[in-house]
Design a protein around this motif. Structure first.
Motif, PDB file in Angstrom:
ATOM      1  N   ARG A 110     -16.216 -37.781  49.343  1.00  0.00           N
ATOM      2  CA  ARG A 110     -16.110 -36.480  48.617  1.00  0.00           C
ATOM      3  C   ARG A 110     -14.642 -36.356  48.065  1.00  0.00           C
ATOM      4  N   VAL A 111     -14.404 -37.376  47.147  1.00  0.00           N
ATOM      5  CA  VAL A 111     -13.144 -37.265  46.227  1.00  0.00           C
ATOM      6  C   VAL A 111     -13.410 -36.185  45.154  1.00  0.00           C
ATOM      7  N   ASP A 112     -12.399 -35.428  44.830  1.00  0.00           N
ATOM      8  CA  ASP A 112     -12.664 -34.434  43.851  1.00  0.00           C
ATOM      9  C   ASP A 112     -13.076 -35.079  42.365  1.00  0.00           C
ATOM     10  N   GLY A 113     -12.545 -36.327  42.103  1.00  0.00           N
ATOM     11  CA  GLY A 113     -12.893 -36.887  40.719  1.00  0.00           C
ATOM     12  C   GLY A 113     -12.454 -38.285  41.195  1.00  0.00           C
ATOM     13  N   MET A 114     -12.544 -39.089  39.830  1.00  0.00           N
ATOM     14  CA  MET A 114     -12.493 -40.585  40.053  1.00  0.00           C
ATOM     15  C   MET A 114     -11.853 -41.066  38.698  1.00  0.00           C
ATOM     16  N   ILE A 115     -11.003 -42.069  39.021  1.00  0.00           N
ATOM     17  CA  ILE A 115     -10.397 -42.871  37.741  1.00  0.00           C
ATOM     18  C   ILE A 115     -10.961 -44.241  37.775  1.00  0.00           C
ATOM     19  N   VAL A 116     -11.444 -44.792  36.981  1.00  0.00           N
ATOM     20  CA  VAL A 116     -12.335 -46.142  37.012  1.00  0.00           C
ATOM     21  C   VAL A 116     -11.978 -46.825  35.737  1.00  0.00           C
ATOM     22  N   ALA A 117     -11.718 -48.182  35.925  1.00  0.00           N
ATOM     23  CA  ALA A 117     -11.512 -49.273  34.979  1.00  0.00           C
ATOM     24  C   ALA A 117     -12.767 -49.952  34.922  1.00  0.00           C
ATOM     25  N   PRO A 118     -13.679 -49.719  34.000  1.00  0.00           N
ATOM     26  CA  PRO A 118     -14.955 -50.099  33.914  1.00  0.00           C
ATOM     27  C   PRO A 118     -15.081 -51.634  33.709  1.00  0.00           C
ATOM     28  N   SER A 119     -16.077 -52.029  34.458  1.00  0.00           N
ATOM     29  CA  SER A 119     -16.558 -53.539  34.184  1.00  0.00           C
ATOM     30  C   SER A 119     -17.123 -53.947  32.718  1.00  0.00           C
ATOM     31  N   ALA A 120     -17.251 -55.260  32.163  1.00  0.00           N
ATOM     32  CA  ALA A 120     -18.013 -55.363  30.808  1.00  0.00           C
ATOM     33  C   ALA A 120     -19.298 -55.013  30.882  1.00  0.00           C
ATOM     34  N   ASP A 121     -20.116 -54.623  32.065  1.00  0.00           N
ATOM     35  CA  ASP A 121     -21.242 -54.065  31.832  1.00  0.00           C
ATOM     36  C   ASP A 121     -21.359 -52.917  32.808  1.00  0.00           C
ATOM     37  N   PRO A 122     -20.975 -51.524  32.192  1.00  0.00           N
ATOM     38  CA  PRO A 122     -20.818 -50.562  33.076  1.00  0.00           C
ATOM     39  C   PRO A 122     -22.118 -49.600  33.204  1.00  0.00           C
ATOM     40  N   ARG A 123     -23.326 -50.078  32.716  1.00  0.00           N
ATOM     41  CA  ARG A 123     -24.584 -49.361  32.654  1.00  0.00           C
ATOM     42  C   ARG A 123     -24.830 -48.516  33.883  1.00  0.00           C
ATOM     43  N   ASP A 124     -24.630 -49.419  35.063  1.00  0.00           N
ATOM     44  CA  ASP A 124     -25.271 -48.855  36.422  1.00  0.00           C
ATOM     45  C   ASP A 124     -24.162 -47.626  36.574  1.00  0.00           C
ATOM     46  N   LEU A 125     -22.968 -47.958  36.382  1.00  0.00           N
ATOM     47  CA  LEU A 125     -21.903 -47.116  36.647  1.00  0.00           C
ATOM     48  C   LEU A 125     -21.951 -45.708  36.039  1.00  0.00           C
ATOM     49  N   VAL A 126     -21.959 -45.772  34.707  1.00  0.00           N
ATOM     50  CA  VAL A 126     -22.245 -44.901  33.889  1.00  0.00           C
ATOM     51  C   VAL A 126     -23.494 -43.902  34.334  1.00  0.00           C
ATOM     52  N   ALA A 127     -24.638 -44.327  34.523  1.00  0.00           N
ATOM     53  CA  ALA A 127     -25.784 -43.772  35.086  1.00  0.00           C
ATOM     54  C   ALA A 127     -25.582 -43.041  36.424  1.00  0.00           C
ATOM     55  N   TYR A 128     -24.719 -43.707  37.370  1.00  0.00           N
ATOM     56  CA  TYR A 128     -24.481 -43.142  38.583  1.00  0.00           C
ATOM     57  C   TYR A 128     -23.757 -41.619  38.464  1.00  0.00           C
ATOM     58  N   LEU A 129     -22.578 -41.948  37.608  1.00  0.00           N
ATOM     59  CA  LEU A 129     -21.859 -40.741  37.307  1.00  0.00           C
ATOM     60  C   LEU A 129     -22.399 -39.614  36.833  1.00  0.00           C
ATOM     61  N   GLY A 130     -23.064 -40.128  35.851  1.00  0.00           N
ATOM     62  CA  GLY A 130     -23.660 -38.765  34.881  1.00  0.00           C
ATOM     63  C   GLY A 130     -24.706 -38.232  35.765  1.00  0.00           C
ATOM     64  N   ARG A 131     -25.653 -39.278  36.645  1.00  0.00           N
ATOM     65  CA  ARG A 131     -26.681 -38.348  37.584  1.00  0.00           C
ATOM     66  C   ARG A 131     -25.790 -37.559  38.554  1.00  0.00           C
ATOM     67  N   HIS A 132     -24.813 -37.735  38.972  1.00  0.00           N
ATOM     68  CA  HIS A 132     -24.284 -37.044  40.065  1.00  0.00           C
ATOM     69  C   HIS A 132     -23.043 -36.026  39.459  1.00  0.00           C
ATOM     70  N   THR A 133     -22.867 -36.077  38.291  1.00  0.00           N
ATOM     71  CA  THR A 133     -21.850 -35.431  37.416  1.00  0.00           C
ATOM     72  C   THR A 133     -20.397 -35.270  38.312  1.00  0.00           C
ATOM     73  N   VAL A 134     -20.230 -36.607  38.356  1.00  0.00           N
ATOM     74  CA  VAL A 134     -18.664 -36.891  39.110  1.00  0.00           C
ATOM     75  C   VAL A 134     -17.681 -36.763  38.105  1.00  0.00           C
TER      76      VAL A 134
END
Length: 343
Positions: free
Chosen positions: A115-139
């Protein structure tokens, strides 16, 4: 156990003022704020952040996912994030995704579940799953150091904070070309990272600006790590003719390149000039001292916190990308006299 009312009586202020000091919900005069903080210290008062989070649905915590263990460059960025978060009254939960897309997705989910209020992420070379998760959960998320090309209509938009990569690399190339070098090798970073592609673009721009032809053989991937850079440097030195100058695209790869040069008995800059992207604490302890591009690492981290807090305050605001300028640190590994720092 002392209460907020006890703190208010000791400081000679209202309970509401104590609350504003603790939660940062309204500006308080510096002397009043200090009186409240002194009373807290004297009484040993502990703020119940858990109870507050149940009321506000905010935990005043930020999740940070960066590969700080495997990549020393991120250590200073982490320090900038931590200092800025602490100043704003936020705690920090840190996870290392090891630049692995699958692990990245897992650690971000774990941070989100806490339940962090928000996130700071240094994305990997293939962040597709990451982007999909963050977008789906509106983080609420800020991408750090490496940017994501999310211009497609189907992709969510995210705030991003990074350094300028293209122009500083161009400057290194034109500097070496101005010293008479015509074959300039580049030890490039991990394919797929925006920092890698942008620095390669800067390298090509520099060649064009100097009127030099682009030879694809002079660009070899070092995979953003020391061992990879050692192999890449060996490959460049095996070319006929070999490069007379070498660029490394991050600090870890600079170490690998220096190791490869040492193993072959080559001296810098007598046998080959060397410039690097990323300055680091011991760069001026080498002999010769390393000419480098210095990134504003701590400011990148601090700016990421500020951008994230802006996002939390205005969730519907347009996403933005903040690019911070780098500095050219002119030492002697390029083959010319030391001239100090020029931003």
């Amino acid at each position: 156990m002392p209460t907020m009312a006890d703190v208010a009586r000791s400081a000679g202020v209202s309970v509401a003022t104590v609350s504003h000091v603790l939660n940062g919900t309204r500006p308080v005069l510096p002397r009043t704020r200090q009186a409240v903080l002194d009373a807290i210290d004297e009484l040993g008062y502990t703020h119940n952040t858990l109870a507050r989070s149940l009321v506000t649905s905010r935990t005043r915590s930020v999740g940070l996912a960066v590969s700080a263990i495997s990549n020393p460059y991120f250590t200073e960025i982490l320090q900038g994030v931590e200092a800025a978060a602490l100043e704003e009254g936020y705690s920090l939960l840190i996870a290392d995704p090891h630049d692995d897309p699958a692990h990245e997705r897992k650690v971000v989910q774990l941070l989100h579940e806490r339940r962090v209020d928000g996130m700071i992420v240094a994305p990997s070379a293939d962040p597709r799953d990451l982007v999909a998760y963050l977008g789906r959960h509106t983080v609420p998320t800020v991408f750090l150091d490496r940017v994501i090309d999310d211009r497609k209509d189907t992709a969510p938009r995210f705030d991003q904070v990074c350094a300028d990569n293209t122009e500083p690399m161009t400057r290194l190339v034109t500097h070496l070309a101005g010293l008479g070098h015509r074959r300039i090798g580049l030890v490039a970073g991990l394919p797929g990272l925006s920092t890698t592609s942008e620095r390669i673009t800067g390298y090509r721009h520099g060649l064009a600006a100097a009127g030099l032809a682009h030879d694809e053989r002079l660009v070899v991937s070092g995979n953003s790590e020391s061992a990879g850079a050692e192999r890449a440097t060996a490959a460049l030195l095996a070319l006929t003719p070999a490069p007379t100058a070498l660029l490394t695209a991050n600090n870890a790869m600079t170490i690998g390149a220096l190791r490869a040069l040492r193993e072959r008995g080559l001296s810098v800059p007598e046998d080959i000039a060397l410039c690097c992207f990323d300055d680091f604490a011991w760069a001026d302890l080498f002999s010769p001292r390393l000419t480098a591009i210095a990134q504003p690492s701590r400011e990148i981290g601090a700016q990421a916190v500020r951008v994230l807090l802006d996002r939390l305050a205005a969730p519907a605001a347009p996403a933005r990308t903040v690019r911070l300028p780098c500095s050219f640190i002119h030492r002697t590994s390029c083959g010319c006299p030391e001239k100090g720092t020029d931003s």
